[in-house]
Write an enzyme that holds these catalytic residues in place. Structure first.
Site, short mmCIF file in Angstrom:
data_model
loop_
_atom_site.label_atom_id
_atom_site.label_comp_id
_atom_site.label_asym_id
_atom_site.label_seq_id
_atom_site.Cartn_x
_atom_site.Cartn_y
_atom_site.Cartn_z
N ARG A 228 0.63 -0.94 -0.08
CA ARG A 228 -0.19 0.29 -0.48
C ARG A 228 0.88 1.47 -0.31
O ARG A 228 0.62 2.31 0.44
CB ARG A 228 -1.14 0.22 1.43
N ARG B 105 -3.81 6.65 0.37
CA ARG B 105 -4.57 7.45 1.14
C ARG B 105 -3.92 8.51 1.86
O ARG B 105 -3.96 9.12 2.57
CB ARG B 105 -6.47 6.98 2.08
N ARG C 217 -8.12 10.92 -5.84
CA ARG C 217 -9.12 10.00 -5.37
C ARG C 217 -10.68 10.93 -6.16
O ARG C 217 -11.62 9.97 -5.90
CB ARG C 217 -8.66 9.47 -4.21
N ASP D 183 -6.42 -3.04 -7.67
CA ASP D 183 -6.77 -3.96 -7.30
C ASP D 183 -7.47 -5.25 -7.12
O ASP D 183 -7.61 -5.77 -7.84
CB ASP D 183 -8.36 -3.49 -6.33
N TYR E 172 -14.23 -12.62 0.04
CA TYR E 172 -14.55 -11.12 -0.63
C TYR E 172 -16.07 -12.20 -1.55
O TYR E 172 -17.13 -11.14 -0.61
CB TYR E 172 -14.22 -10.57 -1.09
O1 1CP Z 1 0.65 0.99 -3.19
C1 1CP Z 1 -0.65 -0.15 -3.28
O2 1CP Z 1 -0.36 -1.00 -2.73
C2 1CP Z 1 -2.09 0.12 -3.96
C3 1CP Z 1 -2.43 -1.54 -4.74
C4 1CP Z 1 -3.02 -2.01 -3.93
C5 1CP Z 1 -2.81 -2.99 -3.92
C6 1CP Z 1 -1.83 -4.29 -3.49
C7 1CP Z 1 -4.59 -1.84 -3.51
C8 1CP Z 1 -5.01 -0.02 -3.30
N1 1CP Z 1 -4.91 -2.71 -3.14
C9 1CP Z 1 -3.97 -3.92 -3.21
C10 1CP Z 1 -4.23 -5.35 -2.34
C11 1CP Z 1 -5.34 -4.89 -2.34
N2 1CP Z 1 -6.91 -4.89 -1.91
C12 1CP Z 1 -5.52 -6.89 -0.69
C13 1CP Z 1 -4.55 -7.62 -0.29
C14 1CP Z 1 -3.60 -6.50 0.28
C15 1CP Z 1 -4.32 -6.88 1.70
O3 1CP Z 1 -4.35 -7.62 2.63
O4 1CP Z 1 -4.68 -5.42 2.49
C16 1CP Z 1 -6.72 -6.15 0.13
C17 1CP Z 1 -7.29 -7.03 0.64
C18 1CP Z 1 -7.42 -5.12 -1.36
C19 1CP Z 1 -9.08 -5.77 -0.75
C20 1CP Z 1 -9.54 -3.92 -0.27
N3 1CP Z 1 -9.39 -3.07 -1.28
C21 1CP Z 1 -9.52 -3.14 0.71
C22 1CP Z 1 -9.49 -4.10 1.95
C23 1CP Z 1 -10.88 -4.35 3.21
C24 1CP Z 1 -11.00 -4.94 3.79
O5 1CP Z 1 -11.56 -6.23 3.93
O6 1CP Z 1 -10.59 -4.44 5.24
C25 1CP Z 1 -10.11 -1.52 0.54
C26 1CP Z 1 -9.75 -0.83 1.80
C27 1CP Z 1 -9.71 -1.65 -0.96
C28 1CP Z 1 -9.67 -0.33 -1.57
C29 1CP Z 1 -8.11 -0.33 -1.92
N4 1CP Z 1 -7.15 -0.68 -2.34
C30 1CP Z 1 -6.35 0.22 -2.96
C31 1CP Z 1 -6.34 1.43 -2.48
C32 1CP Z 1 -5.21 2.11 -2.86
C33 1CP Z 1 -7.44 1.30 -1.73
C34 1CP Z 1 -8.19 2.80 -1.14
C35 1CP Z 1 -9.68 2.89 -1.07
C36 1CP Z 1 -9.78 4.52 -1.08
O7 1CP Z 1 -8.81 5.47 -2.03
O8 1CP Z 1 -10.71 4.72 -1.38
#
Ligand code: 1CP
Length: 345
Positions: A26, A30, A39, A76, A152
Site C-alpha cells: 500500500r 490515502r 481520489r 485492486d 470476499y
Molecule cells: O500501492 C499499492 O499497494 C496500491 C495497490 C493496491 C493493492 C496491492 C490496492 C489499492 N489494493 C491492493 C491489494 C488489496 N486490496 C488487498 C491485499 C492486501 C491487503 O491485505 O491489504 C486487499 C485485501 C484488498 C481489498 C481492499 N481494497 C480493501 C480491504 C477491505 C478489507 O477487507 O478491509 C480496501 C479498503 C480496498 C480499497 C483500496 N485498494 C487500494 C487502495 C489505495 C484502496 C483505498 C481506496 C480508497 O482510496 O478509497
C-alpha cells in the site's frame, strides 16, 4: 553489468545484499496528499482503477516521493470477482460492497465465464507504468489468492470473522471447491496477461488465510495456491517470473509454505514464529515491520527497523517491507525517514 540488476530481483534470487531492497505494501494510497487529490475525482474506487493513465500516475507517486526499489501496479484484488459479474463497488472510506455476492450453489454454477480480456484496463495500466519507470525499478503485478477472492465473494463485503463464508464452505463443500477452481484458473490467466504487459514480479495476497483452521486452510487455500504457483512455474510466459506470497497468519508449517514453490514469503506482522532456519536458502523473505510503528517517534522507528535489519542481516534474500499495508493515518515524512534509515543501516 551485474551492478545494474535491480536489488529486488537479486534478493528474490536469494542473494545476500549489504543493503536490502525496500518497498511498502500500500505504498500508493490515502496517506499521501497527492493520492487524495486524484481520489476525490472518483466516487467509486474501481472506476479509478479502470483508468490506466490515473493508475500509472498513482503507482509512480511513491516512487517519486521516496525513491523506492520497486513499484507495484495500482489496482485492486477485487477486479477478478468484478469481472465474474459480482459487481463490486467501493464508496469513499467504506470497504468493498458486492451487489451480486455468491449466495448459493446455483450462483456458482451460473457464474459467467472469466474472460481475461475483460480486465484489459489492468494490463494497460501495467504497460503504462512499466513504460514510465526507469529500467532499474521493477514492477510488481499482483492477484488475490483464490481463497481470499472467494471469501470476499461469498461474504459480499469485508468482515471481522467472515462467519457467513465459513458457514457456506462447511455447508456447500463441493460447490466451494468449484468456485475456488474457477478463481484459480482466472488468477493464472490474469497474472499471465500482467506478465505479458510488463510485470517483472508477481505478489499473491492471501489476506484472509487467518480465518481458516488448519485443515480448512490446507484444503480451501493451500491446495489452490500450490496449483496456481505450479501453473505459473510451468507456463512459458510466466515460468521465470519470481513470485512473492503474502499470507496473513496461516495455520500451517513453514515447510508447507516453502513447498508451494513460491520464490519469496512475505511475512505478516504477527508471523513471528516463522522458522527462518528452515526457510534459509529455499525462499527469500519480505517484511515485516509492524505498520503501527510508523505512528511512533523517529527514535522508535529507527530502533524497531534496526531490530528487523539485524535479524535478517545474514539471510540470503531479504526484502525490507511492512508486515501489512501502510494505513491512511501515517505521515509520509515517517515513510521517508524509514526508507532513509534502512538505506543507511
Ligand atoms: O500501492 C499499492 O499497494 C496500491 C495497490 C493496491 C493493492 C496491492 C490496492 C489499492 N489494493 C491492493 C491489494 C488489496 N486490496 C488487498 C491485499 C492486501 C491487503 O491485505 O491489504 C486487499 C485485501 C484488498 C481489498 C481492499 N481494497 C480493501 C480491504 C477491505 C478489507 O477487507 O478491509 C480496501 C479498503 C480496498 C480499497 C483500496 N485498494 C487500494 C487502495 C489505495 C484502496 C483505498 C481506496 C480508497 O482510496 O478509497
Amino acid at each position: 553489468m551485474d551492478n545494474c540488476r535491480p536489488l529486488l530481483l537479486k534478493a528474490l534470487n536469494k542473494e545476500n545484499l549489504s543493503t536490502p531492497p525496500i518497498w511498502f505494501m500500500r505504498q500508493a494510497g490515502r496517506y499521501m496528499p497527492e493520492y487524495r487529490q486524484v481520489r476525490k475525482k472518483f466516487k467509486n474506487f474501481l472506476d479509478m482503477c479502470k483508468n490506466p493513465d490515473v493508475c500509472c500516475e498513482l503507482a509512480l507517486q511513491p516512487i517519486k516521493a521516496f525513491n523506492l526499489d520497486a513499484a507495484i501496479l495500482f489496482s485492486d484484488i477485487l477486479t477478478i470477482p468484478d469481472a465474474f459479474g459480482l459487481k463490486v463497488k467501493f464508496e469513499e472510506n467504506k470497504g468493498p460492497i458486492f451487489h451480486n455476492p455468491v449466495k448459493s450453489i446455483e450462483d456458482i454454477e451460473n457464474l459467467k465465464p472469466f474472460y481475461p480480456k475483460s480486465l484489459a484496463y489492468v494490463y494497460e495500466a501495467v504497460s503504462n507504468i512499466k513504460n514510465s519507470l526507469p529500467n532499474n525499478i521493477p514492477l510488481i503485478g499482483f492477484t488475490g489468492s483464490p481463497w481470499t477472492l472467494a471469501a470476499y465473494s461469498i461474504e459480499g463485503s469485508t468482515s471481522k470473522n467472515f462467519n457467513k463464508t465459513i458457514n457456506f464452505i462447511k455447508k456447500h463443500k463441493e460447490a466451494s471447491h468449484i468456485l475456488l477452481a474457477k478463481f484459480t484458473d482466472a488468477c493464472f490467466l490474469y497474472v499471465r496477461e500482467q506478465v505479458k504487459s510488463g510485470a517483472d514480479v508477481i505478489q499473491i495476497f492471501d489476506s484472509w488465510a487467518n480465518i481458516l483452521d488448519e485443515s480448512n486452510f490446507s484444503s480451501f487455500s493451500l491446495q489452490y495456491l500450490r496449483s496456481l504457483i505450479s501453473a505459473l512455474k510451468n507456463d512459458i510466459v510466466t515460468k521465470n517470473i519470481p513470485i512473492i506470497l503474502f499470507l496473513r497468519s496461516p495455520k500451517c508449517s513453514t515447510s508447507e509454505l516453502i513447498n508451494t514453490s513460491t520464490d519469496c514469503i512475505s511475512l505478516y506482522t504477527a508471523m513471528q514464529n516463522f522458522d527462518i532456519d528452515v526457510a534459509s536458502g529455499k525462499v527469500a523473505i519480505q517484511g515485516n515491520l509492524d505498520p503501527k510503528i510508523l505512528l511512533e517517534s523517529k527514535d522508535v522507528i529507527k530502533k524497531e527497523s534496526h531490530k528487523i535489519l539485524n535479524k535478517f542481516k545474514d539471510y540470503p534474500g531479504y526484502i525490507f517491507n511492512l508486515g501489512h499495508g501502510i494505513t491512511p493515518n501515517i505521515n509520509p515524512d515517517k515513510v521517508k525517514f524509514l526508507t532513509d534509515t534502512v538505506r543507511e543501516f
